[in-house]
Enzyme design. Structure first.
Site: not given
Ligand code: NI
Length: 172
Positions: A46, A51, A93-94, A135-136, A139
């Site tokens: 995702g 991000q 997380c990225l 999670h997204e 963000h």
């Protein structure tokens, strides 16, 4: 299409609350396509617009694994409309390098969003997909998974970041 730079903690772009996407324009479609390419290149399951430094309510998700296919989802202005149960699993997380921790999430969630063509839809997810939705959407509100872990674990993480930043400086 292009692979975009993924912002990393403690980049302030990750802490802004994103604005709704007012309209699906060709520029927004291009951003969506770049985000999809960036997510697959990372690779991640995702990616949210903040991000890549864009404060818009937009995310892409694909939780496919080698053994199990899942659809690529484009979520414009997503909202959680119902939740059920609870699940504790390791999350990463990225934008948070080399750190994973157990996070408590709803086990099943239903979301409403707009797709790449501007069409509203609803989708339901459980397990990893439910986790990815939450999670997204976090963000988009400037929230990272490290905000949802125990203070002890969070301090461990912050100490490590401070140490790494110091080492980076020493290397210059
Ligand atoms: Ni993330």
């Amino acid at each position: 299409m292009a692979v975009l730079e993924i912002r990393k903690y403690p980049d302030p772009a990750l802490r802004r609350k994103s604005r709704p996407v007012p309209e699906i324009t060709p520029e927004i479609r291009e951003l969506i396509d770049d985000m999809i390419e960036t997510m697959y290149a990372a690779p991640g399951v995702g990616l949210a617009a903040p991000q890549v430094g864009i404060p818009l309510r937009l995310a892409v998700i694909d939780v496919s694994t080698k053994d199990e296919k899942s659809p690529l989802l484009v979520l414009v202005n997503p909202e959680i409309i119902s939740t059920e149960g609870e699940l504790n699993e390791e999350e990463g997380c990225l934008s948070v390098k080399d750190f994973q921790s157990v996070v408590t999430r709803f086990a099943r969630v239903r979301v409403r969003a707009i797709d790449r063509d501007g069409k509203p839809y609803e989708a339901e997810g459980e397990g990893l997909l439910a986790r990815a939705f939450q999670h997204e959407i976090d963000h988009l509100n400037g929230v990272l998974f490290i905000d949802r872990i125990s203070p002890l674990k969070r301090n461990l993480f912050k100490r490590r970041v401070r140490k790494n930043l110091k080492e980076d400086k020493a290397a210059i």
